[in-house]
Design a protein around this motif. Structure first.
Motif, PDB file in Angstrom:
ATOM      1  N   ASP A   1       9.967  21.963  -0.295  1.00  0.00           N
ATOM      2  CA  ASP A   1       8.862  21.270   0.370  1.00  0.00           C
ATOM      3  C   ASP A   1       8.663  19.864  -0.188  1.00  0.00           C
ATOM      4  O   ASP A   1       8.460  18.900   0.563  1.00  0.00           O
ATOM      5  N   ILE A   2       8.736  19.746  -1.508  1.00  0.00           N
ATOM      6  CA  ILE A   2       8.547  18.442  -2.146  1.00  0.00           C
ATOM      7  C   ILE A   2       9.678  17.485  -1.750  1.00  0.00           C
ATOM      8  O   ILE A   2       9.439  16.310  -1.455  1.00  0.00           O
ATOM      9  N   LEU A   3      10.891  17.972  -1.727  1.00  0.00           N
ATOM     10  CA  LEU A   3      12.012  17.119  -1.324  1.00  0.00           C
ATOM     11  C   LEU A   3      11.896  16.706   0.142  1.00  0.00           C
ATOM     12  O   LEU A   3      12.186  15.565   0.496  1.00  0.00           O
ATOM     13  N   GLN A   4      11.454  17.632   1.006  1.00  0.00           N
ATOM     14  CA  GLN A   4      11.293  17.296   2.423  1.00  0.00           C
ATOM     15  C   GLN A   4      10.192  16.255   2.609  1.00  0.00           C
ATOM     16  O   GLN A   4      10.347  15.308   3.380  1.00  0.00           O
ATOM     17  N   GLU A   5       9.086  16.409   1.896  1.00  0.00           N
ATOM     18  CA  GLU A   5       8.013  15.412   1.968  1.00  0.00           C
ATOM     19  C   GLU A   5       8.506  14.060   1.450  1.00  0.00           C
ATOM     20  O   GLU A   5       8.148  13.011   1.990  1.00  0.00           O
ATOM     21  N   SER A   6       9.337  14.093   0.418  1.00  0.00           N
ATOM     22  CA  SER A   6       9.896  12.858  -0.120  1.00  0.00           C
ATOM     23  C   SER A   6      10.793  12.187   0.906  1.00  0.00           C
ATOM     24  O   SER A   6      10.750  10.958   1.077  1.00  0.00           O
TER      25      SER A   6
ATOM     26  N   GLY B   1       3.467   5.689  -3.060  1.00  0.00           N
ATOM     27  CA  GLY B   1       4.664   6.336  -3.579  1.00  0.00           C
ATOM     28  C   GLY B   1       4.570   6.597  -5.078  1.00  0.00           C
ATOM     29  O   GLY B   1       5.046   7.628  -5.562  1.00  0.00           O
ATOM     30  N   VAL B   2       3.948   5.675  -5.805  1.00  0.00           N
ATOM     31  CA  VAL B   2       3.758   5.878  -7.248  1.00  0.00           C
ATOM     32  C   VAL B   2       2.952   7.151  -7.481  1.00  0.00           C
ATOM     33  O   VAL B   2       3.327   8.002  -8.298  1.00  0.00           O
ATOM     34  N   VAL B   3       1.861   7.293  -6.749  1.00  0.00           N
ATOM     35  CA  VAL B   3       0.999   8.465  -6.895  1.00  0.00           C
ATOM     36  C   VAL B   3       1.730   9.721  -6.424  1.00  0.00           C
ATOM     37  O   VAL B   3       1.732  10.756  -7.099  1.00  0.00           O
ATOM     38  N   ARG B   4       2.358   9.634  -5.266  1.00  0.00           N
ATOM     39  CA  ARG B   4       3.069  10.782  -4.680  1.00  0.00           C
ATOM     40  C   ARG B   4       4.138  11.306  -5.638  1.00  0.00           C
ATOM     41  O   ARG B   4       4.190  12.494  -5.953  1.00  0.00           O
ATOM     42  N   TYR B   5       5.014  10.412  -6.107  1.00  0.00           N
ATOM     43  CA  TYR B   5       6.118  10.854  -6.946  1.00  0.00           C
ATOM     44  C   TYR B   5       5.655  11.303  -8.325  1.00  0.00           C
ATOM     45  O   TYR B   5       6.254  12.205  -8.918  1.00  0.00           O
ATOM     46  N   THR B   6       4.598  10.703  -8.838  1.00  0.00           N
ATOM     47  CA  THR B   6       4.032  11.176 -10.104  1.00  0.00           C
ATOM     48  C   THR B   6       3.492  12.591  -9.925  1.00  0.00           C
ATOM     49  O   THR B   6       3.737  13.476 -10.758  1.00  0.00           O
ATOM     50  N   HIS B   7       2.786  12.821  -8.831  1.00  0.00           N
ATOM     51  CA  HIS B   7       2.265  14.163  -8.525  1.00  0.00           C
ATOM     52  C   HIS B   7       3.417  15.162  -8.425  1.00  0.00           C
ATOM     53  O   HIS B   7       3.362  16.243  -9.026  1.00  0.00           O
TER      54      HIS B   7
ATOM     55  N   GLU C   1       0.833  -1.207   0.000  1.00  0.00           N
ATOM     56  CA  GLU C   1       0.000   0.000   0.000  1.00  0.00           C
ATOM     57  C   GLU C   1       0.864   1.253   0.000  1.00  0.00           C
ATOM     58  O   GLU C   1       0.568   2.229  -0.701  1.00  0.00           O
ATOM     59  N   PHE C   2       1.934   1.229   0.777  1.00  0.00           N
ATOM     60  CA  PHE C   2       2.818   2.382   0.889  1.00  0.00           C
ATOM     61  C   PHE C   2       3.582   2.621  -0.417  1.00  0.00           C
ATOM     62  O   PHE C   2       3.728   3.762  -0.855  1.00  0.00           O
TER      63      PHE C   2
ATOM     64  N   PRO D   1      -2.850   6.046   2.886  1.00  0.00           N
ATOM     65  CA  PRO D   1      -3.331   7.436   2.876  1.00  0.00           C
ATOM     66  C   PRO D   1      -2.197   8.409   2.561  1.00  0.00           C
ATOM     67  O   PRO D   1      -1.056   8.199   2.962  1.00  0.00           O
ATOM     68  N   MET D   2      -2.547   9.448   1.830  1.00  0.00           N
ATOM     69  CA  MET D   2      -1.578  10.489   1.480  1.00  0.00           C
ATOM     70  C   MET D   2      -2.182  11.838   1.823  1.00  0.00           C
ATOM     71  O   MET D   2      -3.333  12.103   1.490  1.00  0.00           O
TER      72      MET D   2
END
Length: 144
Positions: free
Chosen positions: A88-93, A23-29, A18-19, A77-78
């Protein structure tokens, strides 16, 4: 060697799957949201991360079915922060990769001394997640 707690391993593997799918969705976004003069290499980095997350989810799914488990159809959940600066994106990553590292360490703890194959898989994934953490820390260095 001890007996593998198959139910616990299956539960952990499903949580990891699930995680990784999240990650697929998160990194694509993230790849879509990057702007600025360094956009192209950062977009390429996030697209590669999305592809790798999908590969990891597929690997975990294969292991799950090998253990007579049922791979999940859910994603973790994301939270959408609506912060899209590169920093911000790098910190979230980095936060995401730290959580992934914790999950693979929990898998290693569960399978340790019960399955050489699963131990080696978990160790390999831990190594990859540690490398991601190091890379993201280096990418963030100039922002901090």
């Amino acid at each position: 060697m001890q007996e593998l707690d198959q139910n616990k391993a299956i539960d952990l593997l499903n949580a990891i799957m699930e995680f990784e799918l999240a990650g697929v969705v998160r990194y694509t976004h993230y790849s879509l949201m990057v702007t600025g003069p360094n956009r192209l290499p950062i977009v390429a980095f996030f697209k590669a991360q999305a592809s790798e997350s999908l590969l990891h989810a597929q690997q975990v799914g294969e292991i799950l079915t090998g253990l007579d488990g049922h791979p999940t159809l859910r994603i973790a959940p994301m939270e959408e922060t609506y912060k899209h600066s590169v920093k911000d994106i790098l910190q979230e990553s980095l936060n995401h990769e730290r959580k992934a590292l914790e999950m693979y360490k929990a898998l290693l703890d569960t399978v340790n001394n019960a399955s050489i194959y699963l131990e080696e898989f978990a160790r390999s994934m831990i190594g990859q997640e540690e490398l991601h953490n190091l890379e993201l820390k280096k990418m963030l260095r100039d922002f901090i």
